[in-house]
Design a protein around this motif. Sequence first.
Motif, mmCIF file in Angstrom:
data_model
loop_
_atom_site.group_PDB
_atom_site.id
_atom_site.type_symbol
_atom_site.label_atom_id
_atom_site.label_comp_id
_atom_site.label_asym_id
_atom_site.label_seq_id
_atom_site.Cartn_x
_atom_site.Cartn_y
_atom_site.Cartn_z
ATOM 1 N N ILE A 244 51.444 70.244 -20.086
ATOM 2 C CA ILE A 244 51.738 71.490 -19.266
ATOM 3 C C ILE A 244 53.007 71.811 -19.060
ATOM 4 O O ILE A 244 53.909 71.050 -19.250
ATOM 5 C CB ILE A 244 50.738 71.444 -17.786
ATOM 6 C CG1 ILE A 244 51.220 70.061 -17.078
ATOM 7 C CG2 ILE A 244 49.466 71.315 -18.211
ATOM 8 C CD1 ILE A 244 51.308 69.922 -15.658
ATOM 9 N N PRO B 102 55.165 72.651 -16.000
ATOM 10 C CA PRO B 102 55.079 72.752 -14.628
ATOM 11 C C PRO B 102 55.747 73.802 -13.880
ATOM 12 O O PRO B 102 55.433 74.336 -12.644
ATOM 13 C CB PRO B 102 55.909 71.132 -14.144
ATOM 14 C CG PRO B 102 56.736 70.921 -15.149
ATOM 15 C CD PRO B 102 55.799 71.482 -16.545
ATOM 16 N N VAL C 74 49.658 79.029 -13.565
ATOM 17 C CA VAL C 74 48.562 78.576 -14.007
ATOM 18 C C VAL C 74 48.345 79.629 -15.206
ATOM 19 O O VAL C 74 47.574 79.212 -16.423
ATOM 20 C CB VAL C 74 47.547 78.624 -13.259
ATOM 21 C CG1 VAL C 74 46.192 78.143 -13.655
ATOM 22 C CG2 VAL C 74 47.684 77.268 -12.149
ATOM 23 N N ASN D 6 50.308 79.052 -18.374
ATOM 24 C CA ASN D 6 49.730 77.854 -19.053
ATOM 25 C C ASN D 6 48.542 77.996 -19.810
ATOM 26 O O ASN D 6 48.237 77.285 -20.703
ATOM 27 C CB ASN D 6 49.522 76.769 -17.975
ATOM 28 C CG ASN D 6 50.863 75.781 -17.703
ATOM 29 O OD1 ASN D 6 51.151 74.967 -18.520
ATOM 30 N ND2 ASN D 6 51.494 76.106 -16.727
ATOM 31 N N MET E 65 52.138 75.646 -11.830
ATOM 32 C CA MET E 65 51.260 74.445 -12.369
ATOM 33 C C MET E 65 51.984 73.106 -11.565
ATOM 34 O O MET E 65 51.127 72.200 -11.267
ATOM 35 C CB MET E 65 51.506 74.186 -13.890
ATOM 36 C CG MET E 65 50.523 73.544 -14.550
ATOM 37 S SD MET E 65 49.079 74.235 -14.742
ATOM 38 C CE MET E 65 48.175 73.219 -15.522
ATOM 39 N N ASP F 198 43.762 68.867 -10.593
ATOM 40 C CA ASP F 198 43.568 70.248 -10.934
ATOM 41 C C ASP F 198 44.456 70.567 -12.153
ATOM 42 O O ASP F 198 43.965 71.368 -13.112
ATOM 43 C CB ASP F 198 44.333 71.162 -9.954
ATOM 44 C CG ASP F 198 43.331 71.223 -8.760
ATOM 45 O OD1 ASP F 198 42.033 71.038 -8.756
ATOM 46 O OD2 ASP F 198 43.896 71.329 -7.413
ATOM 47 N N LYS F 199 45.427 69.853 -12.466
ATOM 48 C CA LYS F 199 46.117 70.247 -13.830
ATOM 49 C C LYS F 199 45.198 69.777 -14.782
ATOM 50 O O LYS F 199 45.160 70.356 -15.775
ATOM 51 C CB LYS F 199 47.314 69.259 -13.661
ATOM 52 C CG LYS F 199 48.476 69.770 -12.940
ATOM 53 C CD LYS F 199 49.552 68.648 -13.183
ATOM 54 C CE LYS F 199 50.587 69.012 -12.105
ATOM 55 N NZ LYS F 199 51.519 67.778 -11.718
ATOM 56 N N GLN F 200 44.425 68.622 -14.645
ATOM 57 C CA GLN F 200 43.621 68.178 -15.831
ATOM 58 C C GLN F 200 42.637 69.209 -15.936
ATOM 59 O O GLN F 200 42.394 69.526 -17.321
ATOM 60 C CB GLN F 200 42.940 66.789 -15.331
ATOM 61 C CG GLN F 200 42.537 66.135 -16.448
ATOM 62 C CD GLN F 200 42.589 64.802 -16.186
ATOM 63 O OE1 GLN F 200 42.180 64.200 -15.079
ATOM 64 N NE2 GLN F 200 42.899 63.913 -16.891
#
Lengths: 333, 493, 343
Positions: free
Chosen positions: B91, B93, B97, B100, B140, B147-149
């Motif tokens: 991702i 950072p 979102v 991404n 992100m 949440d990132k996952q």
Amino acid sequence: MNKTAWKRLTKRTEFYIFIVLIALIAGIQIVSGGQLLEPTTLVTILRGMVVDGMFALICLIVMISGGFDLSFPAISAFAYSAATTICVNQGWCETNPLAGFLLAILFGAILGAFNGWIIANFKLNTMIVTLGTQTFFTGLTMGLFQMKEITSTLPASFRALGESYFFEVYNSQGQRSTLTTSIVFLIIMIAVTSFVLRKTMFGRALYAIGGNEVSAERAGYNVKRIKFILYVAVGALAGFIGMVRVCLARQSIPKAMVGKEMAIIPAVILGGASIFGGEGSVFGTICAIGLITVVSNSMLLVGIDSYWQNFFNGLVILIGITISAVQAKRQRR
Amino acid sequence: MSEYLLEMSGICKAFSGVQALDHVNFHIRPGKVMCLAGENGCGKSTLVKIISGVYVRDQGDVFFQGQKLDRITPAEATRLGIQVIYQDLSIFPNLTVRENLAINSEITDRRRIVNRKRWTKTAEEALSRIGYQIDLDVKMGELSVADKQLVAICRALLFNARLIIMDEPTTALTKREVDALFRTVRKLKEEGIAIMFISHKVEEIFEISDDVCIMRNGKNVFEGPTADLTRDDFSYYMTGRRIQPDPFVPEHIQEKPVLEVEKLCADPYYHDISFQLRKGEILGITGLLGSGRTELAMSLFGLIRPDSGKILLNGQPVSIKSPEKAKELRIGYVPEDRLTEGLCMRQPIADNIMLASLDKVSRRGILNHRKLFSEACRWVKTFSIATDDPHKYAQTLSGGNQQKIVLSKWMNNNLDILILNGPTVGVDIGAKQDIHHLVHGLAHKGLAVIIISDDISEVVTNCSRVIVMKEGMIVGEMKSEEITDQRITEIIH
Amino acid sequence: MKFKNFANKNQYTVMLLVMLAAVLVFFSITRGSLLWTGDAWYGMAMQFPEYGLMTLGVMFCFITGNIDMSFVALGNFATIFAVRYMAANAAEGASDGHVRAVIVTGILITLLICLIGGFINGVLVTKLGIPPVMATIAMQLVWQGLSTALTQGNTVTGLPAMYTEIGHSKMFGFLPFPLFIFIIAFILCALIVRYTVYGEMIYMIGTNVKAVRYSGINTDRVVILTFVITALVSGVGSLIMVSTMASAKADYGSSYVMRVILILVLAGILPDGGMGKIPDLLLALVIIQIIASGVNMFASLNTYYASLIWGALLLIVLIASTKLSGGIFKIRDDKKKKQVSSQ
């Protein structure tokens, strides 16, 4: 929603720089008895921002991609020295400066391509590579090609461009100042850079690469090619900006750019760019350059000897980076 | 049509003469979860890279939906619907979102100009696939790992994924987050998407997988339904040896506590923590990620300053202001993350071993290199660290051996208290037991040991007393007789 | 066999040796009659100690994974004070003993200011967490700005003659004084790096500062000390520069910042930290000076040819080293991660 947007805004360095800039202007305005916002001072400040502002923008885009370019002043110096020398020798550009600008852009692009080739192909630390190319390019300009200072023989069209202005203003003592037409270059460059950074996939790629290079590659960006294009573009722009500077200064001095990177890079970082890449904006950068130009131009207005200019520049930058470092430290907790 | 989505047989791959994969067979069915398990360096990641087209196989056949594939390129893999979610999640950072989520398809579609509306549409479409909701404007980097996952999963789904490969997705997740992840995985299964799940955590594998493939030294030693496998078999296949649990039995616990913590608080990490520690015992502190366990340990080592409360050493109140003060007070700390906190990877093993006790091999600031090396060699032998030359860099060793270095670092310091934070994270099962034995030995010699771990079975077998933390508070304490997996699990949630 | 072993372990040193040989051969062929004279080598021995000392100082910073860009400006600031003091107190006709005392005090003033400057750098980097490049660039601007303001951009003169005489004297009848100072400093620094606990710590800190901190070592103190050492050693370089120039000025030696970094990088001592050997530093210094002096021997070439060759050399080394095992100049993932996480 409004609240979160506000919160997000207050987290940004640009926001603080902007506030400091406004506060500083207000402060100097009061201390100097209203001299800062006089039209003559304002146009001088704007004139002072043209070249540094444009340099800061190219520095910014490299920094967003996670790079650290020490070589842009050397590229610029080579490009404008070579271009003016050729123009003088060939007798070009007496009426139209275009050829000179094109030459400078071309030379800048070639040297930039050299940077780009090494950085993209060998995945080397950009600061070290550009330190090497900076030294090398300076050697080219002043050693191998022995480029000379050009002052009185400068082609007339360059001089004319540098002297052209939109309007003139007078202060209370009847001193005349003009708003240079070159401000257009800065405005165009601000517009184009923000468009590229915000609205094109190329600009987004720079942010992505600066944020996480491996991920950018996995996401399908051709990182090598993007980096190469970036450094070619930066080189070309450095050549162009150098020419603008030649016109404004009405002379071409190969040595004039030495150490310029040390003045520009701190300002860019003051404006919110991260030396680790992925962060930074046009707005913040221009605010920071504005801040520094205001400080250096208002020394006399508030009664400080102009020899103190460098010291106050340094102090502003030191305070700026200290505040953002302390803020970052606090946020981590 | 084959019953398998992906079928691989006799896959071989060698790197400069080293056989990384040796005739590996691998099958995965649509709508099923296949677990790929194995210890570090067994060839798991090489296999994944062959599937995703990063590496080219030397030998073997690959069939995708019954169709034979000669050469897989990364683009081809994407086209077929194979998506890899790497451990680092790939991702950005620094981006939102929305960006991404949209970035991959924008690149694939060769877009040149940003269109925020289109991005929003793509992002919302991606999120709706697993019914996940999140503010698209958040950066992100500000999200939690879980949440990132989920964002990474959503992004993978945009490409009509048929096979999603997840590389150790649960490493940095709390139990609750793992449960949420598994719910998502089950949802994906129902849609007929195959999941390849790489892990070495036994519990998770048995909970989520339909099939298992276990690899060891570049070969697959087991392939089949999870139901056919017992837990003992599993660890046997993983390590190649049968491992008997070897619980810690305290020999001599001193009456007087060496460490007393009274009403310790550090906002916002933990509150009102009180406990005692005696020489000769191993105290376990367990709790979920974010329960304050790590921060408590860091406070005892002078890395986080408590707001209030008292710490007494041998009955004397002390203030542990910094790690060097802690060392002076004979407290040692083995941190959670070897890579960033434990070791100087690009420095010799010997220098790493002696890092905390340079004063023992120097006089008035002058270093005795010969003594440093011989002392280090002593610890290499004592802890049986597998290296032929302690001059080599620490990064040349496996996780278990690296952990032994971090442990041995403190051995020259004549400690009273040793705090181990996650002592066996990322360590192979075999090496895990070695480390536990070492720690048992230290406690028998009269050291007071604290083990902080979220691996409940580790705490159960190795501790004579356990404290359970939850949301920054102590919610339970039990003696060795009462410690069981179930009781801890009950309290912890 | 033994050589092969050595060569394998010290690929980088061997590369530098080859380069040195190449440079020597080149200038021997083209300008042999000028190169192999006492005057040529005396000239080199007079020139390189000033930036050699600065390089030596900054090396400590690089080993700990930091960088210092402020050393020249700080040195100038300090020597401006010292020269002013010496000029004011060593009036013409004063006794030798008095002048000597004034000179010693002047040197002490310089070193004291350098110590303070180094300390400030260290505090900015460790306690406030400012990235070292930024902190030291800002301090460079501050010191240089102060120097300019105090001197109004003028040269500060009036050094006692004895000071410059010492600078041009020869120890034991043959060793130029600056070289003598450099040799002593070099040996001292080499011993510190190799044989002290501090030397051990800076390499470890350069590799992973957190791991060292978690081993119960006060890393902040070590890093601050490092910035102080850097400032002190390079301050000695500034003192030598003052004797060569017979004056002090706000912008003396401004090209030395980049030159010093170039030499260190050429020597394989990178600002990434934890890397580099002192003998390599000496080799790189000698290579750089021979090129500078060699170029001077061609009447038709100006000094910027040296810059051309230095740049080319650095780039060649960079590219060549990607082929060596280890590839020390490659972007290091672990380093990058560390930076991101510490942001």
